[in-house]
Structure formats: C-alpha cells, structure tokens
Design an enzyme around this catalytic site. Structure first.
Site, PDB file in Angstrom:
ATOM      1  N   GLU A 122      -0.116  -7.708 -25.212  1.00  0.00           N
ATOM      2  CA  GLU A 122      -0.646  -8.810 -26.008  1.00  0.00           C
ATOM      3  C   GLU A 122      -0.355 -10.124 -25.300  1.00  0.00           C
ATOM      4  O   GLU A 122       0.472 -10.147 -24.367  1.00  0.00           O
ATOM      5  CB  GLU A 122      -0.014  -8.799 -27.402  1.00  0.00           C
ATOM      6  N   PRO A 123      -1.001 -11.216 -25.705  1.00  0.00           N
ATOM      7  CA  PRO A 123      -0.754 -12.496 -25.044  1.00  0.00           C
ATOM      8  C   PRO A 123       0.716 -12.885 -24.988  1.00  0.00           C
ATOM      9  O   PRO A 123       1.168 -13.502 -24.018  1.00  0.00           O
ATOM     10  CB  PRO A 123      -1.569 -13.482 -25.899  1.00  0.00           C
ATOM     11  N   THR A 181      -7.625  -2.314 -19.633  1.00  0.00           N
ATOM     12  CA  THR A 181      -8.628  -1.713 -18.759  1.00  0.00           C
ATOM     13  C   THR A 181      -9.714  -1.082 -19.618  1.00  0.00           C
ATOM     14  O   THR A 181      -9.411  -0.298 -20.516  1.00  0.00           O
ATOM     15  CB  THR A 181      -7.986  -0.647 -17.848  1.00  0.00           C
ATOM     16  N   ARG A 238       3.902   6.770 -15.033  1.00  0.00           N
ATOM     17  CA  ARG A 238       4.488   5.992 -13.939  1.00  0.00           C
ATOM     18  C   ARG A 238       4.399   6.680 -12.576  1.00  0.00           C
ATOM     19  O   ARG A 238       4.032   6.027 -11.588  1.00  0.00           O
ATOM     20  CB  ARG A 238       5.936   5.613 -14.280  1.00  0.00           C
ATOM     21  N   ARG A 256      -7.902  -2.319  19.728  1.00  0.00           N
ATOM     22  CA  ARG A 256      -7.922  -3.756  20.007  1.00  0.00           C
ATOM     23  C   ARG A 256      -7.100  -4.049  21.258  1.00  0.00           C
ATOM     24  O   ARG A 256      -5.915  -3.681  21.333  1.00  0.00           O
ATOM     25  CB  ARG A 256      -7.337  -4.523  18.818  1.00  0.00           C
ATOM     26  N   ILE A 261      -1.377  -7.292  11.395  1.00  0.00           N
ATOM     27  CA  ILE A 261      -1.722  -6.583  12.625  1.00  0.00           C
ATOM     28  C   ILE A 261      -3.158  -6.875  13.033  1.00  0.00           C
ATOM     29  O   ILE A 261      -3.470  -7.011  14.224  1.00  0.00           O
ATOM     30  CB  ILE A 261      -1.485  -5.065  12.444  1.00  0.00           C
ATOM     31  N   GLU A 297       1.640  -1.567 -16.070  1.00  0.00           N
ATOM     32  CA  GLU A 297       2.416  -0.419 -16.554  1.00  0.00           C
ATOM     33  C   GLU A 297       3.900  -0.549 -16.239  1.00  0.00           C
ATOM     34  O   GLU A 297       4.577   0.400 -15.866  1.00  0.00           O
ATOM     35  CB  GLU A 297       1.847   0.888 -16.006  1.00  0.00           C
TER      36      GLU A 297
END
Length: 409
Positions: free
Chosen positions: A131-132, A164, A268, A293, A363, A389
C-alpha cells in the site's frame, strides 16, 4: 524425499532446453520493443500459452518437481530471455501461490484456472499486498475487510499499490485487515472475482526497469465479494484469530504467519532464480563482447582487468544459483529455514544481479550505455530484485532475527 543434487536429470534438461528455446526465439527478439512501449506484451504471453509455458499445468509440473528445482530452473531461463516480458508471463504465479498457500482445495480448483484463461483468450491475475504507506511495513496496512453477516459478504475498502497486473487482471488476490488490534496477525487474503463492482485501476507506474510488466495501483471502494471468497474460509480464519487473541492476552510470543508473509516465503527462492537469469544473461553478453572487441591489437579479455571481472561475475552467479537451489530443495523436502535460507537466496542473488549487470555495462564501455546493446536494459531491470517481494534490507533483518533469535529492529 529427493536427495539434494547439483545435477539436473534428463527430463529437467529437456524442459530447460525447451524454455531456453522459447526465451531465445520469442522473448529476446521482442524485448527491446516492449521495453520501449511500456505495455503488457499480450502477443508474447499468448505465444507462451500456445506452447504450454503460460499455463496452470506447466507451473504445477514444475512446482511439484520432487527435487524442488523445477521452478527455479524455469524462472532462470525465462528471465535470461527478458525480465520485463518474463514477469508478464510469470506475474500471475504470485497470485496463484497466494491461493495455494492459503486457500481450500475448492478455491484452488475454482480460481487458479480463471487466472490463466486459455491459449485463445489469455488472462492474468494480480496479488495485491503493498500500500502507499505499507510496503515493507505490512503492519501499517489500512485496507479493511468487514464481514456483512446478513448477506454473507465481505466488504473491502482501501488502495493497493505496486501490483503486478493490477487493474488489468481477471482475478485479484487482496490482502486486507480483518482485526486491526492484532496487527499483522489480523490480516487475511481475499479473492476478488472478475468484473466485481468497486475495483478499479489507479495510477499506472512508469518504471525504471521491467517496463514490459504492468504495475499499477488497485483501488477498492465498497467492493462486495461472497463469503466463500475469503481464502481458507471463515471457520479457519476465526480459529486463527482466536489463537492470536489468546496469545496476545497471555503474552505468548509464538509467531503466527500472516497471509502475505506465507506467500512471500514461498516465492523468495523463485525471485532469486529470476535474478540469476538476468545476471547470467548480462554476463554472457559481456563475455562474448570481451572475446571479440579488440583494443590495442588484442581482444580486451586479454587484459586481466577485464578477465578478472568476468571470473568474479561467473563465480558469483554460480554461488547465487546454488543458494537458490538449496532453498528450493529444502522447501520441497519440508526442511525448515532455520537460518532463513529462503531470504539468503533472494538477498544474495538480487545483489549479484545488480553488481553483475553493472559490470557488464562497464565492460562494454560506451556501447554498454546505449540501447543498441541489451546490457543497458538488463542493468535497469536488475534494480527491482533488491526491492520487490522484500527489500534487501528486509531480507537481512529476517536473516539476522532468525540466526540470533532476537527482535532486531
């Protein structure tokens, strides 16, 4: 009980390859587009439903894997594909866990199928706890559920946030206060069926990462739901509240888990696996880049400064995976988390994801800072793992309290 093992069996390897193929062929090509659009990727979810990944059967098979590794294996591969799209695919699972953890067999059989819909008409579900003014501090929850005995209905009022699929879900699972005098022990979970009057979507959040996943407020204004939409049933709730009141009167210190915590404890290690998937994805991009690279006439991986970073990244990812697998195996084997092993796995894996994705950006240098390369998105996505969570700070609090037996604040 399955013995703990670090080796997947042949069936698990086949499932992993199948999920990995979907992540590589369907999710990754769509990742940048849906991140930019900041919308729920319904076509990708539908593709996942058509092949069987977005379905009750799929998650049930992984959930009931006797080794406990089905869910973390699946989460790692999906989030290796893309965290935002993956969360849209698996976000319904948190609501489903809420029903499985707290509901009756009838409620599980009735409501979980409605959370997923069909391959032709996919649905999603939402778990609404925060909640807020009550995120980590669940004791400050204000959403109330009042029982109307004359009509055998519960009336819900309040505002949920950071949900969500909030507001777009077919089924909402809402945690609410039924007895404010009992604090967190006076909470219960409720099913809000599709189309229930009084439930509406509030603010939709524009996020730093996981932008393909819908996150919004859920507003509840005199939401009336049938009495049988209380997860677990009223008789069980009344018994639990009576025990909590008796302990409060007698000064007993035995802990009683509330509805939200029961859901989070079960999820979890799975969140840890999500973080491992994102970290692994960034590491692989950085490794490939470092090998191809060239600077000063040689690949940059020839420099110890780069090579040692990659060595540390791989080590930390593997360590995080092992913590996740241990916790997942302990859960399915019925071993208690005597040292808060579930929180350990989530804490370590989420911190690794943030660190590894940041190293991947470094990198790649200037290229890593652009949206032409995926590590920029992965780094943004990784920030959520130390927040949702249960923040990293809350995980440390849980671990410290568990190993010390002290009410650390």
């Amino acid at each position: 009980m399955a013995e703990f093992t670090m080796e997947l069996n042949d069936d698990q390897k086949q499932v992993r390859a199948w999920i990995h193929g979907f992540a590589a062929d369907v999710m990754r090509p769509a990742a940048a587009e849906w991140d930019e659009r900041e919308e729920t990727p319904w076509p990708v979810i539908q593709e996942a439903a058509k092949v069987g990944i977005y379905s009750l059967d799929f998650y049930a098979q992984q959930f009931f894997d006797p080794t406990g590794l089905g869910i973390p294996m699946a989460m790692e591969e999906l989030f290796w594909g893309d965290a935002g799209i993956a969360l849209s695919i698996v976000g319904t699972g948190l609501a489903a866990i809420g029903v499985v953890a707290n509901g009756t067999e009838e409620q599980i059989g009735t409501w979980i199928p409605q959370m997923y819909g069909t391959p032709d008409e996919v649905k999603v579900a939402a778990f609404c706890s925060s909640e807020p003014d009550a995120g980590s501090d669940v004791g400050s929850m204000r959403t109330r559920a009042v029982y109307d005995q004359a009509k055998d209905e519960w009336v819900l009022n309040g505002t949920k946030t950071w949900a969500t699929n909030g507001g777009i879900a077919n089924v909402h699972i809402v945690v609410a206060v039924v007895d404010p005098e009992l604090g967190t022990k006076g909470h219960a979970s409720f099913i809000v069926p599709p189309g229930t009057p009084g439930l509406s979507q509030g603010q939709k959040f524009k996020k730093h990462g996981i932008r393909a996943s819908h996150t919004a407020e859920v507003v509840l204004e005199d939401v009336r739901i049938p009495g049988n939409c209380l997860l677990g049933g009223k008789e069980k709730l009344d018994e639990r509240l009576a025990r909590a009141r008796e302990r409060a009167r007698s000064g007993g210190g035995e802990r009683v888990k509330n509805a939200a915590m029961a859901t989070f404890e079960a999820s979890r290690p799975a969140v840890g696996a999500m973080a491992v998937g994102t970290a692994r994805a960034a590491y692989e991009v950085a490794l490939d880049y470092a090998k191809t690279r060239t600077q000063f006439g040689r690949p940059i991986i020839d420099n110890q400064g780069v090579a040692f970073q990659l060595a540390d990244m791989r080590t930390q990812i593997d360590a995080a995976r092992l913590l996740v697998w241990r916790a997942s195996w302990m859960a399915v084997a019925g071993r208690p988390f005597e040292s808060a092993e579930g929180s350990m796995s989530k804490l370590f894996a989420s911190e690794v994801a943030k660190k590894v994705t940041a190293q991947a950006v470094q990198i790649l240098g200037g290229n890593g800072f652009t949206r032409e390369y995926p590590v920029e998105r992965m780094h943004r996505d990784s920030a959520i793992y130390t927040i949702f969570e249960g923040t990293s700070e809350i995980q440390r609090l849980v671990i410290a309290r568990t190993i010390s037996g002290m009410p650390i604040r």
